[in-house]
Scaffold this active site. Sequence first.
Site, PDB file in Angstrom:
ATOM      1  N   ASP A   8       0.854  -1.189   0.000  1.00 50.88           N
ATOM      2  CA  ASP A   8       0.000   0.000   0.000  1.00 50.88           C
ATOM      3  C   ASP A   8       0.891   1.241   0.000  1.00 50.88           C
ATOM      4  OD1 ASP A   8      -2.105   1.736   0.154  1.00 50.88           O
ATOM      5  OD2 ASP A   8      -2.673   1.239   2.209  1.00 50.88           O
ATOM      6  N   ASP A 103      -2.909   2.326  -6.084  1.00 54.95           N
ATOM      7  CA  ASP A 103      -1.837   2.416  -5.094  1.00 54.95           C
ATOM      8  C   ASP A 103      -1.743   1.241  -4.138  1.00 54.95           C
ATOM      9  OD1 ASP A 103      -4.270   3.174  -3.963  1.00 54.95           O
ATOM     10  OD2 ASP A 103      -3.320   4.427  -2.451  1.00 54.95           O
ATOM     11  N   GLU A 104      -2.503   0.181  -4.343  1.00 58.19           N
ATOM     12  CA  GLU A 104      -2.373  -0.972  -3.453  1.00 58.19           C
ATOM     13  C   GLU A 104      -2.690  -2.263  -4.189  1.00 58.19           C
ATOM     14  OE1 GLU A 104      -5.207  -1.679  -0.261  1.00 58.19           O
ATOM     15  OE2 GLU A 104      -6.548  -0.167  -1.112  1.00 58.19           O
TER      16      GLU A 104
END
Length: 364
Positions: A8, A103-104
């Site tokens: 993350d 983003d993760e």
Amino acid sequence: MRKIIHCDCDCFYASVELRDDPSLKDRPVAVGGSAERRGVVATCNYEARAFGIHSAMPTASALRRCPNLIVLAPCMEKYREVALQIRAIFGRYTEHIEPLSLDEAYLDVSNCDLFQGSATRIAQAIRQQVRDEVGITISAGVAPNKFLAKVASDWDKPDGLTVITPAQVDEFVLSLPVSKIHGVGKVMAARMAAHAIFSCADLRCRSLEELLTLFGKFGHQLYSYARGLDDRPVKAHRERKSLSVETTFAQDIDGVDAAKSRIAALFDELEKRLLLLGDKRFSGIFVKLKSADFRQTTIDRRHDGDLRAELFELLLEEAWVRMASPLRLIGVGVRFASKGEDETEKALFKDVHEKQLDLFAGFN
């Protein structure tokens, strides 16, 4: 035993902006919409969070808390390029990657032979390579399943690494507050507190039948999570289920006729997005409304024929009856029929990118 890593990025959009403009270092920064256009904060750095600013907060409220807050407009193409760089780093270690957003992602490294198969050392290498090659930090959690890996990645943010070995699972879970369980928000946590459930240890004291009675089908997950169990696989490909466009208005829209007059522009944008996706069959349409006081409603209808703006206008009329209040947001969208097979990797990343564009639709 599986080896799952949840990665993350820390304050992703803000981190990318700070990387590209070092003069922003140590200053409170948010990425989102302007206060004048009733925008909201998409993300912010930790200097801004110290003032109580958080994602989804109206930008105007954020500026009242921190008058010196620097608000930057989002640049989705840049964020997507960075996400693809990070995705390429993940790909050095496994093909089993499940992006959750730009983003993760989850990584299943159970069959990776690098670093003698150590998931901890793989996670350390990924974090170092993202720092060196991309210029931002990423937190990671290592555990035997997705539930625990996601909890672990948030345990020591920012720029942290938390490892939960199989031998540590039981002790870790017993002390875990229910608020750390994905899907347990403030409302659900309050419901649990009313039944003296504050930790996973408290959940273990309840039978499956009790949890199903109290929390519906979510009770199944709670029962398993309280025991550190989660057999969900890391899915490398996912099929897109919907596409929508929406606009947050600078001034409230008052009256159903005024609201209907905004459908044409939204429908045109929806058609453009659909053309980009190519040949996809859809099974339903919907309209979403959000009132000036932040109440929200969605009207869905099954539909697999030609799309026309008039169909969304009819749905809006139905939704308006529920709201009967000035509107700050109108959205229109379609539900897709299942293909019964996985999308390609390229389509997956396009899906994640489009979802982010939906999020930012009201920010411009």
